[in-house]
Motif scaffolding. Structure first.
Motif, PDB file in Angstrom:
ATOM      1  N   GLN A   1       1.944   9.519  -5.678  1.00 37.64           N
ATOM      2  CA  GLN A   1       2.426  10.867  -5.382  1.00 37.64           C
ATOM      3  C   GLN A   1       3.466  11.305  -6.402  1.00 37.64           C
ATOM      4  O   GLN A   1       3.497  12.462  -6.794  1.00 37.64           O
ATOM      5  CB  GLN A   1       3.054  10.914  -3.983  1.00 37.64           C
ATOM      6  CG  GLN A   1       2.064  10.975  -2.871  1.00 37.64           C
ATOM      7  CD  GLN A   1       2.758  11.116  -1.539  1.00 37.64           C
ATOM      8  OE1 GLN A   1       3.841  10.570  -1.309  1.00 37.64           O
ATOM      9  NE2 GLN A   1       2.135  11.856  -0.647  1.00 37.64           N
ATOM     10  N   ARG A   2       4.299  10.402  -6.815  1.00 39.12           N
ATOM     11  CA  ARG A   2       5.352  10.721  -7.757  1.00 39.12           C
ATOM     12  C   ARG A   2       4.788  11.136  -9.116  1.00 39.12           C
ATOM     13  O   ARG A   2       5.370  11.957  -9.818  1.00 39.12           O
ATOM     14  CB  ARG A   2       6.254   9.490  -7.921  1.00 39.12           C
ATOM     15  CG  ARG A   2       7.505   9.760  -8.656  1.00 39.12           C
ATOM     16  CD  ARG A   2       8.396   8.553  -8.578  1.00 39.12           C
ATOM     17  NE  ARG A   2       8.974   8.334  -9.871  1.00 39.12           N
ATOM     18  CZ  ARG A   2       9.341   7.200 -10.353  1.00 39.12           C
ATOM     19  NH1 ARG A   2       9.214   6.117  -9.670  1.00 39.12           N
ATOM     20  NH2 ARG A   2       9.874   7.111 -11.534  1.00 39.12           N
TER      21      ARG A   2
ATOM     22  N   GLU B   1       0.830  -1.210   0.000  1.00 38.65           N
ATOM     23  CA  GLU B   1       0.000   0.000   0.000  1.00 38.65           C
ATOM     24  C   GLU B   1       0.862   1.257   0.000  1.00 38.65           C
ATOM     25  O   GLU B   1       0.592   2.200  -0.736  1.00 38.65           O
ATOM     26  CB  GLU B   1      -0.903   0.036   1.238  1.00 38.65           C
ATOM     27  CG  GLU B   1      -2.090  -0.850   1.186  1.00 38.65           C
ATOM     28  CD  GLU B   1      -2.889  -0.777   2.474  1.00 38.65           C
ATOM     29  OE1 GLU B   1      -2.852   0.268   3.181  1.00 38.65           O
ATOM     30  OE2 GLU B   1      -3.561  -1.773   2.801  1.00 38.65           O
ATOM     31  N   GLN B   2       1.895   1.277   0.830  1.00 39.21           N
ATOM     32  CA  GLN B   2       2.769   2.442   0.934  1.00 39.21           C
ATOM     33  C   GLN B   2       3.517   2.681  -0.370  1.00 39.21           C
ATOM     34  O   GLN B   2       3.651   3.813  -0.822  1.00 39.21           O
ATOM     35  CB  GLN B   2       3.764   2.270   2.081  1.00 39.21           C
ATOM     36  CG  GLN B   2       4.596   3.504   2.339  1.00 39.21           C
ATOM     37  CD  GLN B   2       3.774   4.705   2.754  1.00 39.21           C
ATOM     38  OE1 GLN B   2       2.915   4.601   3.623  1.00 39.21           O
ATOM     39  NE2 GLN B   2       4.006   5.838   2.138  1.00 39.21           N
ATOM     40  N   THR B   3       3.989   1.620  -0.989  1.00 39.75           N
ATOM     41  CA  THR B   3       4.711   1.739  -2.253  1.00 39.75           C
ATOM     42  C   THR B   3       3.791   2.271  -3.347  1.00 39.75           C
ATOM     43  O   THR B   3       4.181   3.154  -4.117  1.00 39.75           O
ATOM     44  CB  THR B   3       5.303   0.372  -2.649  1.00 39.75           C
ATOM     45  OG1 THR B   3       6.166  -0.068  -1.590  1.00 39.75           O
ATOM     46  CG2 THR B   3       6.100   0.466  -3.938  1.00 39.75           C
ATOM     47  N   GLU B   4       2.556   1.771  -3.402  1.00 39.93           N
ATOM     48  CA  GLU B   4       1.588   2.279  -4.380  1.00 39.93           C
ATOM     49  C   GLU B   4       1.295   3.750  -4.127  1.00 39.93           C
ATOM     50  O   GLU B   4       1.196   4.542  -5.062  1.00 39.93           O
ATOM     51  CB  GLU B   4       0.303   1.461  -4.329  1.00 39.93           C
ATOM     52  CG  GLU B   4       0.452   0.081  -4.909  1.00 39.93           C
ATOM     53  CD  GLU B   4      -0.780  -0.783  -4.724  1.00 39.93           C
ATOM     54  OE1 GLU B   4      -1.806  -0.288  -4.189  1.00 39.93           O
ATOM     55  OE2 GLU B   4      -0.720  -1.957  -5.100  1.00 39.93           O
ATOM     56  N   HIS B   5       1.160   4.144  -2.862  1.00 42.65           N
ATOM     57  CA  HIS B   5       0.908   5.540  -2.504  1.00 42.65           C
ATOM     58  C   HIS B   5       2.068   6.421  -2.961  1.00 42.65           C
ATOM     59  O   HIS B   5       1.859   7.486  -3.530  1.00 42.65           O
ATOM     60  CB  HIS B   5       0.695   5.676  -1.002  1.00 42.65           C
ATOM     61  CG  HIS B   5       0.508   7.079  -0.543  1.00 42.65           C
ATOM     62  ND1 HIS B   5      -0.655   7.781  -0.763  1.00 42.65           N
ATOM     63  CD2 HIS B   5       1.346   7.926   0.103  1.00 42.65           C
ATOM     64  CE1 HIS B   5      -0.516   9.010  -0.269  1.00 42.65           C
ATOM     65  NE2 HIS B   5       0.687   9.111   0.260  1.00 42.65           N
TER      66      HIS B   5
END
Length: 72
Positions: A68-69, A60-64
């Protein structure tokens, strides 16, 4: 002991997002400051830049971070 193991021990083998108990099968260590924003592997792998997450929360954090990028 490597930085990954130090982070997991410091965080008492608990996911810092959802609180799940971590084991070898689901323990992941996340870089708080994104890899792309850091030029030095020493800086990147400082214990203060690492947090323990379960595989689900890490995904989830990596997808977030990717979302953002992509924002202008």
């Amino acid at each position: 002991m490597d930085q990954r193991e130090k982070a997991l021990r410091r965080d008492e083998w608990k996911c810092q997002k959802c609180g799940a108990d971590l084991g070898l099968e689901n323990a992941e260590v996340h870089h708080l400051r994104p890899v792309r924003d850091t030029s030095s592997s020493e800086e990147l792998n400082r214990l203060e830049n690492l947090t323990s997450l379960c595989s689900s929360c890490h995904e989830e954090q990596t997808e977030h971070n990717e979302w953002q990028r992509q924002e202008p």
